[in-house]
Design a protein around this motif. Sequence first.
Motif, mmCIF file in Angstrom:
data_model
loop_
_atom_site.group_PDB
_atom_site.id
_atom_site.type_symbol
_atom_site.label_atom_id
_atom_site.label_comp_id
_atom_site.label_asym_id
_atom_site.label_seq_id
_atom_site.Cartn_x
_atom_site.Cartn_y
_atom_site.Cartn_z
ATOM 1 N N HIS A 84 0.832 -1.217 0.000
ATOM 2 C CA HIS A 84 0.000 0.000 0.000
ATOM 3 C C HIS A 84 0.862 1.260 0.000
ATOM 4 O O HIS A 84 0.561 2.239 0.695
ATOM 5 C CB HIS A 84 -0.953 0.017 1.196
ATOM 6 C CG HIS A 84 -2.098 -0.944 1.076
ATOM 7 N ND1 HIS A 84 -3.106 -0.794 0.147
ATOM 8 C CD2 HIS A 84 -2.404 -2.068 1.788
ATOM 9 C CE1 HIS A 84 -3.980 -1.781 0.283
ATOM 10 N NE2 HIS A 84 -3.572 -2.581 1.252
ATOM 11 N N GLU A 263 1.164 -3.943 -5.879
ATOM 12 C CA GLU A 263 0.030 -3.110 -5.492
ATOM 13 C C GLU A 263 -1.235 -3.706 -6.106
ATOM 14 O O GLU A 263 -1.602 -3.399 -7.240
ATOM 15 C CB GLU A 263 0.257 -1.680 -5.987
ATOM 16 C CG GLU A 263 1.438 -0.967 -5.341
ATOM 17 C CD GLU A 263 1.085 -0.352 -3.999
ATOM 18 O OE1 GLU A 263 0.462 -1.044 -3.174
ATOM 19 O OE2 GLU A 263 1.414 0.833 -3.783
ATOM 20 N N MET A 267 -6.854 -0.761 -5.676
ATOM 21 C CA MET A 267 -6.238 0.100 -6.684
ATOM 22 C C MET A 267 -7.281 0.526 -7.711
ATOM 23 O O MET A 267 -7.703 -0.268 -8.557
ATOM 24 C CB MET A 267 -5.079 -0.626 -7.364
ATOM 25 C CG MET A 267 -3.904 -0.904 -6.447
ATOM 26 S SD MET A 267 -3.083 0.597 -5.847
ATOM 27 C CE MET A 267 -2.312 1.165 -7.353
ATOM 28 N N ALA A 290 1.021 -4.054 -10.584
ATOM 29 C CA ALA A 290 -0.253 -3.592 -10.041
ATOM 30 C C ALA A 290 -1.413 -4.293 -10.736
ATOM 31 O O ALA A 290 -1.274 -4.837 -11.841
ATOM 32 C CB ALA A 290 -0.381 -2.079 -10.194
#
Length: 597
Positions: A84, A263, A267, A290
Motif C-alpha cells: 500500500h 500493489e 487500486m 499492479a
Amino acid sequence: MPEAMTGTTAGPATGPTTRTIITGGRVHTLDPAAPEAEAVVLEHGRVLAAGPDDDMVSLAGPAAHRIDAEGAWVVPGLIDTHPHVLHFGALAGGLVDLTDAVDHADIVERIRARAATTPAGGWIMCTPVGEPHYFIRRSERDLAERRLPDRHTLDRATTDHPVLIQAWAPKMPAVVAFNSAGLRAVGLVGFLPDRVCDVEIDKDEHGDPTGILRGPVTNYYTYDPFWGQILMKLPGSDPADAVQGTIDEMARFTAKGVTALYEAHAMEPEHIDVYRQLRAADVLTARVMATWDMESAIFYPFDPLSLDAFTERLHRLGAHCVDLDDDLLRFNGLTLSPGGPCFSGHFATHEPYTNPFGRPAHGTRFITLDKEEAFVRYCAENGIRANVCLGAFREHDEFLEIAERVVREHDFRDRRWILQHAMTITPAQVRRYRALGFQVTTSVGFAWGKGTMYGERIGTHVWRDLTPLRRLLDAGLDLAGGTDWGPKNPWEQIKLAQTHEFAGSDHRNDGPDQVLTRAEAFAMWTTGAAEVLGWSDIGALVPGHHADIAIVDRDPLHCDTDDLAGTTVLRTLLGGRTVHDTGDLRTVGDEPASTGA
C-alpha cells in the motif's frame, strides 16, 4: 508536477557501460547451485556473476566501479507483496506529521508552523500520533499528557484555520481532535446529543464540544452515517500532495531494502495513473506490479455497483489488465475484495462475534455473490490472473464454492491465481485452494497487530488458524509476505514469521501451523515472492537477474532473531543504480549509468 520528480533517478539512462563489483563482504545469492559468494559483478543493470573475490575482480576488470561492502552482507532486494505504498503515501501527503510528537506543546508548534504558510480558512490536516497503522507500540496515550489536545489547546496554534488530528484505520474505536474552527466547519455544536450513531462527542461541564470525538472516526473502513457526513465536509487530497506522498513513501521502503512492490488491493484507475505518472517522469525507485480492484469498498461513501455496472467495469478494465513489457511498471490481473477487517466489525464469520461497540456481528459482504461469480467466470474464461482479498472463514467458503463450480467448466488452475490476506484460514480451506492452483501473499503482521483483538472479540480458538504460514507452505502453496498495516519494517516481518508474537501483550500463536524457519521467512520476501508474482528475474542474485540489491549490516539469514528487526540497510540498488545510501560504504570510481533498470 512536484520538484522532486525532476531529479536524478534510478530510471533508464545512456552512458558508459563500466561494470560494477561489490566486494569486501559476503553475498547471499539465494541461488540453490551457489547460495553464497564473496563478490558480485553487475553489468547493464543485471547480475553478471557471483563467486570468489579473485575471480570476480578479474571479471570486473580494472575500470570497474567498486563498492566496498566493508564486512556487510549483500542480499537480493526485498519484494513487498502487499505494501500500500501509494495509498499510505497519498493519505499522508501534505499532512502535518505528528507521528513522533512528544507532547501538546510540540503538536501546537508543528501546526502553528503550517498555519504560517497556509491561507486563512484553509484546513490543516494532521496525521495521528504514534506508530502507524495499529498504534499499539505508540499512540496518543504516549504523549506526556496521555491524551490528544482539545480544541482550546489546538486554538493556541491557530484560530484562523480549521484543524483536524486524524485517526487512521484499522484500529477502532478511535479518537480524533478538532480545534474550534474545525468544529464550526463540520457543524459540531453543543446542541447535538453526546452520542450520534456510534460517534461519542466529548463535552465540557457547560455542554460544549471539547473537540474530541471517539468511535468509528477513522479515515477509511468506516461506514457510520454520522461520521460519514463529517468526512464529506473534509478536504480531499491534493493530487500534487498525493504524488509527492507516494514518492516519499517509496523512499521509506527503499531505505529498508525493498526493490519491488505488488500493489493489488484497492487500486482504482486514478491510483494506477499515479504510478504511470511516476514512471513517465522516470522517478520510480522500485519495480511495481499492479492490478485494478473491481469494486473497492474502503473509502466512504461506498455505493455498490449494480450487477450490470459491475459487469461493464469488469469488461472495460479486463481488456487492458495485462502488460508485462516494462521492467519497472507492470500490470497483471484483476482483484476482488469482498470483505472488510474485524477491527471495524466487517469480518465475515459464520458465528457471531463482538463488534467495536459491544454488539454482535457477522461481518459485511461488500460484493454480492452474483458479482463474485461474474468476476470468477470472466477471469477463468479469459485466462486472466485473479487476485482475491479474503480473510474470514465465511468469505473463503463462499468463494471456494463458486471457484470449484467454475473450474469444472473453465479450468484456470494453470493461471496461478493469488489469494491475498488469508489472515484466518482452516486446513480444509488451504487444501481446497491448493487444488485450485492458488498461491498466497499474506502478512504475519495481521497476527502481530490484531491477534489480541481477535482473541477478545472472536475467541482465542481463532489463534490456531491465524496467519498459519507453516500450514500454507506445507500444503504446497507458494508463499509471499507483505507489510500491509505493519509493522512497516520488512525485517521485523521476517522475524515475526518465526516468533508470531502479538503487539502489546505476552500472547503469541507460535504453534505447529505457524512457525517458519529463517530461510523460509526470508524466501517470502525474495524467491518466494518472485514466484508468486511470476516475475522470473528478480528475488535472487543469479546471472541474468536484475541487479536489485540490499547491502545490510548483519547476516539476515543467521543473526539472532531479536536482532533482525534492527537491520540497517546501508545501500539499496535498483538495476545496479543506487536508490538509497546511508553514506557508510566506500566507493571507487563514478557510478556507471544504467542501460535499463
